[in-house]
Motif scaffolding. Structure first.
Motif, short mmCIF file in Angstrom:
data_model
loop_
_atom_site.label_atom_id
_atom_site.label_comp_id
_atom_site.label_asym_id
_atom_site.label_seq_id
_atom_site.Cartn_x
_atom_site.Cartn_y
_atom_site.Cartn_z
N GLN A 36 62.37 82.21 27.05
CA GLN A 36 63.31 82.77 28.03
C GLN A 36 64.60 81.97 28.07
N GLU A 79 69.03 83.69 27.02
CA GLU A 79 69.88 83.91 28.18
C GLU A 79 70.93 84.94 27.82
N LEU A 80 70.86 86.09 28.48
CA LEU A 80 71.78 87.20 28.20
C LEU A 80 72.89 87.20 29.25
N PRO A 81 74.06 87.72 28.90
CA PRO A 81 75.13 87.80 29.92
C PRO A 81 74.76 88.83 30.99
N GLU A 82 75.36 88.65 32.15
CA GLU A 82 75.07 89.57 33.26
C GLU A 82 75.72 90.92 33.00
N VAL A 83 75.04 91.95 33.46
CA VAL A 83 75.54 93.31 33.28
C VAL A 83 76.44 93.63 34.48
N PRO A 84 77.64 94.19 34.20
CA PRO A 84 78.52 94.51 35.34
C PRO A 84 77.91 95.61 36.20
N SER A 85 78.16 95.54 37.50
CA SER A 85 77.58 96.51 38.43
C SER A 85 78.53 97.69 38.67
#
Length: 197
Positions: A162, A166-172
């Protein structure tokens, strides 16, 4: 001067071969002489018979018969000489084979001196001992872990995995529906400007 650096070729014909070939040639010459003599004596015997000298013709034919026997003996001797040449050649080949076997045998003996049967058995025994020792280590490592240890190892492995993912955050925010495209004609350079530059 040109012949100064020319190597002299070694003849394959040995002294034995030369002697045998000379004997054969002498026998062939003798054979030719006898053959010519036989033809002459036969013609002479005919002549004597025509003249009525039967006894002389008979004596001449006996001599001719004796020479024919000599001719047969000569042919046998030539065959014997040729067979002897073949036997000598075969014996020379056998000698080379025996010499090769002798050299091979000496090499094998030297190799056997370097590595004896006891040495090979010792190496095989040490190798088997090392394999058995490694198998015991593998069994100890595999058998000493409990089920709880196995679960803890799996959890740690998942945590490490994990961390690496580490993946970038998805925009909301929602994405715009359509992005305006640039017109391909407007952005293309004019032909006169391209040629001028």
């Amino acid at each position: 001067m040109g012949n100064l650096f020319v190597r002299k070729r070694r003849s394959r014909v040995t002294e034995q071969d030369r002697a045998v070939l000379q004997q054969r040639d002498k026998l062939r010459q003798y054979q030719k002489r006898l053959s010519l003599g036989l033809e002459r004596e036969r013609a002479l015997a005919r002549q004597l018979l025509k003249e009525g000298k039967k006894e002389k013709a008979m004596l001449l034919l006996k001599k001719k018969r004796y020479q024919e026997q000599l001719l047969d003996k000569t042919e046998n001797q030539i065959s014997n000489l040729e067979r002897m040449v073949q036997d000598i050649e075969f014996t020379q080949i056998e000698m080379k084979v025996i010499e090769g076997l002798k050299i091979g045998n000496e090499c094998l003996n030297k190799m056997h001196q370097v590595m004896s049967i006891e040495e090979v058995e010792r190496i095989i025994g040490e190798t088997q001992d090392a394999v058995e020792y490694q198998r015991q280590i593998d069994e100890l490592l595999a058998g000493s872990l409990t089920e709880e240890d196995e679960d803890a190892i799996l959890e740690e492995l998942n945590a490490i995995t994990q961390e690496q993912l580490e993946l970038p955050e998805v925009p909301s925010e929602p994405l715009p529906e359509k992005v305006p495209e640039a017109s391909p004609i407007k952005n293309r350079p004019k032909p006169e400007l391209v040629a001028a530059s």
